[in-house]
Design an enzyme around this catalytic site. Sequence first.
Site, PDB file in Angstrom:
ATOM      1  N   LYS A  92       0.210  -5.136   7.512  1.00  0.00           N
ATOM      2  CA  LYS A  92      -0.879  -5.039   8.196  1.00  0.00           C
ATOM      3  C   LYS A  92      -1.097  -5.268   9.592  1.00  0.00           C
ATOM      4  CE  LYS A  92      -3.742  -4.432   4.566  1.00  0.00           C
ATOM      5  NZ  LYS A  92      -4.583  -3.098   4.567  1.00  0.00           N
ATOM      6  N   GLU A 114     -12.733  -7.726   7.533  1.00  0.00           N
ATOM      7  CA  GLU A 114     -12.837  -7.879   5.894  1.00  0.00           C
ATOM      8  C   GLU A 114     -11.397  -8.009   5.515  1.00  0.00           C
ATOM      9  OE1 GLU A 114     -12.376  -5.039   7.270  1.00  0.00           O
ATOM     10  OE2 GLU A 114     -10.792  -4.080   6.099  1.00  0.00           O
ATOM     11  N   SER A 381       5.828  -2.360   1.356  1.00  0.00           N
ATOM     12  CA  SER A 381       4.582  -2.834   2.411  1.00  0.00           C
ATOM     13  C   SER A 381       4.357  -4.298   2.553  1.00  0.00           C
ATOM     14  CB  SER A 381       3.469  -2.146   1.948  1.00  0.00           C
ATOM     15  OG  SER A 381       2.910  -2.538   0.823  1.00  0.00           O
TER      16      SER A 381
END
Lengths: 400, 269
Positions: A92, A114, A381
């Site tokens: 991210k 968010e 990830s």
Amino acid sequence: MKPYDLPDARGHFGPYGGIFVAETLIAALDELKAQYARYQHDPEFIAEFERELKHFVGRPSPIYHARRWSEQLGGAQIYFKREDLNHTGAHKVNNCIGQALLARRLGKPRVIAETGAGQHGVATATVAARYGLECVVYMGSEDVKRQAQNVYRMKLLGATVVPVESGSKTLKDALNEALRDWVTNVEDTFYIIGTVAGPHPYPMLVRDFQSVIGKECLWQMPEVAGRQPDAVIACVGGGSNAMGIFHPYIPHEQVRLIGVEAAGDGLDSGRHAASLSRGVPGVLHGNRTYLLQDSDGQIIETHSVSAGLDYPGVGPEHAWLKDIGRAEYVGITDEEALRAFHDCCRIEGIIPALESSHAIAYATKLAPTLGRDQILLVNLSGRGDKDMHTVAERSGMEWQ
Amino acid sequence: MANRIDTRFERLRAEGRKALIPFVTAGDPSIESTLPVMHALARAGADVIELGVPFSDPMADGPVIQRSSERALARGMTLGKTLATVAEFRGTDSDTPVVLMGYANPIEARGREGFVAQAAEAGVDGVLVVDYPPEEAEDFAALLAARGLHPIFLLAPTSSAERIAAVGRLARGYVYYVSLRGVTGAGHLDVGEVAKNVAEIRRRVNVSVGVGFGIRDGATARRVAEVADAVVIGSALVQALADQPDRAPEVSGHWLAEIRAALDAPRYD
């Protein structure tokens, strides 16, 4: 295959994507589009982005051969792209740095985000601290309860976490609330969307920032494995880690691209988050894409053991890749993901995020059906520290 | 046949009056109340009724209309039932224009062509899809036009001259100028700024201009009406109904009649 050059100027990937927002947001999106067009090829911007990825995030992330596990499975060789080793523990942060650098160039002192599981919220809070930006994170009140540790991390980093009480009180409602904040405070606020969804230019912009993952794989795989993989496998919620690793491989037609959705209790159980496998196209959160909805067009509640995959939509570019057959999308259940989680811990000494465990689970299903000379590249990830409580609870293990 | 919205605005213009446009959510405070509330609003002087189609993810709405939408869905309101309510309303009211206001997905789930045909049959006069800006709405606007329905568009304080012109090319009936930055039901309103922006819109759009967002009472409605052709009131009315759900038709009638009286009162300045 024709050269792949999407989206078009209005943000369309075939019939998907676009700008489906109220007029009140158009000016902000136009500004973002114009500024991104200006900076995306700007050598100074690119150099700063790359410098930050190297020194703050720790890129490039390594590729690791899961040799012992591949041996045991007796088929294809499995390699992990180690995004779990990034600062903040997931992919991210790549995107957050890119967007925060844009926010600074746009002169916006405040960023909002968010978050579902809290990974994107933590990454946003991290870069906001790094660049001295005010940070507000919207999070469904259900998720606030489920992800207490990430809420605390965000607070430590100086962010304000706002619990969202509307709708199903999860990620989609946090997104609605962030959009409302943005409409109201558009003058001084930059909205850092965490996935490849939302109105144009977000799906393109987030993809471009996350593409660093796939671009690294393109030069790393020949070094580590002697050649490019036969298949690239990644989990898909909104789809940012998958798009990041898929996109540079799209022109490499011999490489299969496999997206793994959260099948929850099973694809036919009615309790899952598999928008591509079981959804139908519609309009939500600014773009047209596959959505989980009822016959009246109301968005339905999704289910997955992994909060990060628990979203009723999916990035529009995945919808397009599915329709044109360039990528395949499959489902992995909660149970299969948990089994892969535990195996990965014990066989490889890596604790993966539950999201990534879906991709790993599919790779371990596929590997035994293929020859030993085949190569599967899995996007690992994120790391699983955040999932300790969920796993302990689901496995009936004692926390202490 | 002329669209009822045009007929109404022509009549008002001839009389030197301003249009009053109340918004209520279909299915709130109850499914059965929607029809009597519509009639009460028409009797109390509504010139157009905006009927909100509830949606699970009303991104552009503030808390009052969000909750209203959630209540309506929880009671089982659907787009189909909303259309049926309009058809029933038309059984006894063939004059008051009705505009459906909502989000794209319920319409897309029904199929856009099917929806437009059913809306026309039910007696709907205009459709405002919050998340269809003009660049995504050309086909839909054409479908509506083919059935004599008007596409209604939003304009915002942040809309550029170029965008106002783009909306002007597709808009029919009226445009809805959102007088505040933010979501429905937010903050306070600067009538001076509204006047300036409405003047700008009039230079580029040749349909009537309605103003909404932030109008809560007769006094504000009257000040806004001095610069606009129509006044749209949503959250304040929805809240009034939520406060007295058992008396929804009476409350909506009384409530709107007061605003109407303020709008029509003779000027002494």
